[in-house]
Design a protein around this motif. Structure first.
Motif, PDB file in Angstrom:
ATOM      1  N   SER A 124       0.837  -1.203   0.000  1.00 55.05           N
ATOM      2  CA  SER A 124       0.000   0.000   0.000  1.00 55.05           C
ATOM      3  C   SER A 124       0.868   1.247   0.000  1.00 55.05           C
ATOM      4  N   THR A 125       1.881   1.213   0.852  1.00 52.49           N
ATOM      5  CA  THR A 125       2.787   2.355   0.948  1.00 52.49           C
ATOM      6  C   THR A 125       3.450   2.608  -0.408  1.00 52.49           C
ATOM      7  N   LYS A 126       3.921   1.539  -1.010  1.00 54.20           N
ATOM      8  CA  LYS A 126       4.611   1.643  -2.298  1.00 54.20           C
ATOM      9  C   LYS A 126       3.705   2.247  -3.378  1.00 54.20           C
ATOM     10  N   TYR A 127       2.503   1.713  -3.515  1.00 55.53           N
ATOM     11  CA  TYR A 127       1.616   2.182  -4.579  1.00 55.53           C
ATOM     12  C   TYR A 127       1.053   3.570  -4.280  1.00 55.53           C
ATOM     13  N   GLN A 128       0.795   3.811  -3.004  1.00 56.50           N
ATOM     14  CA  GLN A 128       0.334   5.136  -2.591  1.00 56.50           C
ATOM     15  C   GLN A 128       1.387   6.187  -2.966  1.00 56.50           C
ATOM     16  N   GLN A 129       2.666   5.833  -2.733  1.00 60.17           N
ATOM     17  CA  GLN A 129       3.755   6.762  -3.067  1.00 60.17           C
ATOM     18  C   GLN A 129       3.883   6.975  -4.570  1.00 60.17           C
ATOM     19  N   VAL A 134      -5.461   3.810  -2.978  1.00 59.78           N
ATOM     20  CA  VAL A 134      -5.490   2.444  -2.454  1.00 59.78           C
ATOM     21  C   VAL A 134      -6.561   2.313  -1.373  1.00 59.78           C
ATOM     22  N   LEU A 135      -7.276   1.196  -1.405  1.00 58.68           N
ATOM     23  CA  LEU A 135      -8.265   0.874  -0.375  1.00 58.68           C
ATOM     24  C   LEU A 135      -7.935  -0.513   0.169  1.00 58.68           C
ATOM     25  N   LEU A 136      -8.139  -0.694   1.488  1.00 60.86           N
ATOM     26  CA  LEU A 136      -7.866  -1.998   2.089  1.00 60.86           C
ATOM     27  C   LEU A 136      -9.150  -2.628   2.620  1.00 60.86           C
ATOM     28  N   THR A 147      -7.949  -7.090  12.293  1.00 63.62           N
ATOM     29  CA  THR A 147      -8.492  -5.864  11.712  1.00 63.62           C
ATOM     30  C   THR A 147      -7.742  -4.638  12.232  1.00 63.62           C
ATOM     31  N   LYS A 148      -7.509  -4.626  13.534  1.00 61.51           N
ATOM     32  CA  LYS A 148      -6.834  -3.490  14.156  1.00 61.51           C
ATOM     33  C   LYS A 148      -5.427  -3.320  13.559  1.00 61.51           C
ATOM     34  N   GLN A 149      -4.762  -4.442  13.350  1.00 62.97           N
ATOM     35  CA  GLN A 149      -3.408  -4.415  12.788  1.00 62.97           C
ATOM     36  C   GLN A 149      -3.423  -3.821  11.372  1.00 62.97           C
ATOM     37  N   LEU A 150      -4.428  -4.198  10.602  1.00 62.43           N
ATOM     38  CA  LEU A 150      -4.523  -3.661   9.239  1.00 62.43           C
ATOM     39  C   LEU A 150      -4.849  -2.171   9.291  1.00 62.43           C
ATOM     40  N   GLN A 151      -5.713  -1.803  10.247  1.00 64.80           N
ATOM     41  CA  GLN A 151      -6.065  -0.384  10.383  1.00 64.80           C
ATOM     42  C   GLN A 151      -4.839   0.458  10.743  1.00 64.80           C
ATOM     43  N   GLU A 152      -3.963  -0.122  11.566  1.00 67.79           N
ATOM     44  CA  GLU A 152      -2.732   0.608  11.915  1.00 67.79           C
ATOM     45  C   GLU A 152      -1.863   0.835  10.675  1.00 67.79           C
ATOM     46  N   TRP A 153      -1.772  -0.175   9.836  1.00 66.71           N
ATOM     47  CA  TRP A 153      -1.021  -0.019   8.584  1.00 66.71           C
ATOM     48  C   TRP A 153      -1.704   1.020   7.688  1.00 66.71           C
ATOM     49  N   GLY A 154      -3.044   0.996   7.696  1.00 64.24           N
ATOM     50  CA  GLY A 154      -3.805   1.961   6.907  1.00 64.24           C
ATOM     51  C   GLY A 154      -3.473   3.389   7.306  1.00 64.24           C
TER      52      GLY A 154
END
Ligand code: GDP
Length: 304
Positions: A124-129, A134-136, A147-154
């Protein structure tokens, strides 16, 4: 020639150091040399068949080219490994597939703990840059905390996350996410999936159901089903690969935790056994610790 160095320290100090020591101990390229070479390669998780093949091919080459000094053999071996990796995958497309007129849907599958969520964070970081939107989708509603872990990455990557309630039907989360991605014209949707191994049948059915919904909402999707494998689990990773390959239409492999193993050779075993391209290699926990897999760079990185 760019070579991998970061993240391959263990492979280099393990594999390359062992290999160099092994070369230094030999005075000539004889039968003992080939036996020890096979052992060294198997020890690096290259896989038995591959080790034998490399060593057999090398025998021929040594005769033909009149190579006698062990140090010259290194270059022949590296070249051989690159050739073999590439020949095995001659008809495959190791690049990422994108939807040219709509949202690209990328599903990540694999057992718990291999690094699916982390890889989504990195990608996500790569493509966002690169300026892509990007949506997760947090479709692992089974494991508490997923879910919480993914939200933190989000939050870290600055991309929104569609999540459901704990124990919600993952298919409903996927449906909501796909509809949102399509209607709001997101470039890429990453779907994080569950990876419990206790109940394979249910898990595979769940993945099937997700794929049906994705396909129904966006024809031609998912564009990638990336199977995430933990390199530190060695031959175990291969067993997992077989399991998922048989039931999901896996399009490529992400090999994670290369920083934690001296057995980078597992890349060959996967290529040889699975006929699936390794598309990405993970070598740490940070967003930038992910690299596209390029066999030549990787193999040189292992030896130098
Ligand atoms: P998931 O259950 O498949 O989603 O796995 P996670 O993404 O939660 O990762 C499990 C653990 O492995 C976490 O502690 C991650 O930080 C760690 N991890 C993931 N990828 C890598 C990697 O390439 N290198 C290292 N050292 N750790 C990783």
């Amino acid at each position: 020639q760019q070579i991998y160095t970061k993240g391959l320290e263990k492979s280099r100090t393990g594999f390359a150091a062992r290999f160099n020591k092994f070369l230094a101990n030999f005075r000539s390229v004889d039968e003992d040399f080939f036996e020890d070479l096979e052992e060294t390669l198997v020890g690096a998780d290259v896989g038995f068949d591959m080790a034998i093949k490399i060593s057999d091919d090398l025998r021929e080459e040594v005769k033909l080219e009149n190579v006698h000094r062990p140090e010259d053999v290194r270059d022949v071996i590296i070249k051989k490994m690159v050739d073999m990796y590439e020949a095995d995958g001659v008809n495959e497309d190791a690049t990422m597939h994108f939807n040219v007129n709509g949202t690209t849907v990328i599903l990540l599958v694999g057992v718990n703990g291999v690094g699916k969520t982390t890889t989504i964070g990195k990608l996500s970081t790569k493509y966002q840059q690169q300026g892509k939107s990007v949506l997760l989708a947090a479709a692992d509603t089974f494991r508490a905390g997923a879910t919480k872990q993914l939200q933190e990455w989000g939050i870290r990557a600055g991309v929104p996350v569609v999540a459901g309630k704990e124990k919600a039907d993952p298919a409903s989360v996927v449906f909501e996410a796909v509809a949102k991605a399509r209607d709001e014209h997101y470039d890429i949707l990453f779907v994080d999936t569950a990876g419990r191994l206790q109940n394979n049948v249910n898990l595979m059915q769940e993945l099937e159901k997700m794929k049906r919904i994705i396909k129904r909402e966006i024809p031609g999707a998912p564009h990638e089903v990336l199977l995430v494998l933990d390199a530190t689990t060695g031959q175990n990773a291969l067993q997992q690969a077989k399991l998922f390959k048989n039931s999901s239409d896996v399009t490529g492999i992400v090999l994670t935790k290369m920083d934690g193993t001296a057995k980078g050779g597992i890349v060959f075993a996967i290529r040889n056994d699975m006929q699936l391209p390794v598309k990405w290699v993970g070598f740490g926990e940070k967003a930038s610790d992910l690299r596209e897999f390029k066999p030549e760079e990787f193999i040189y990185g292992m030896f130098k």
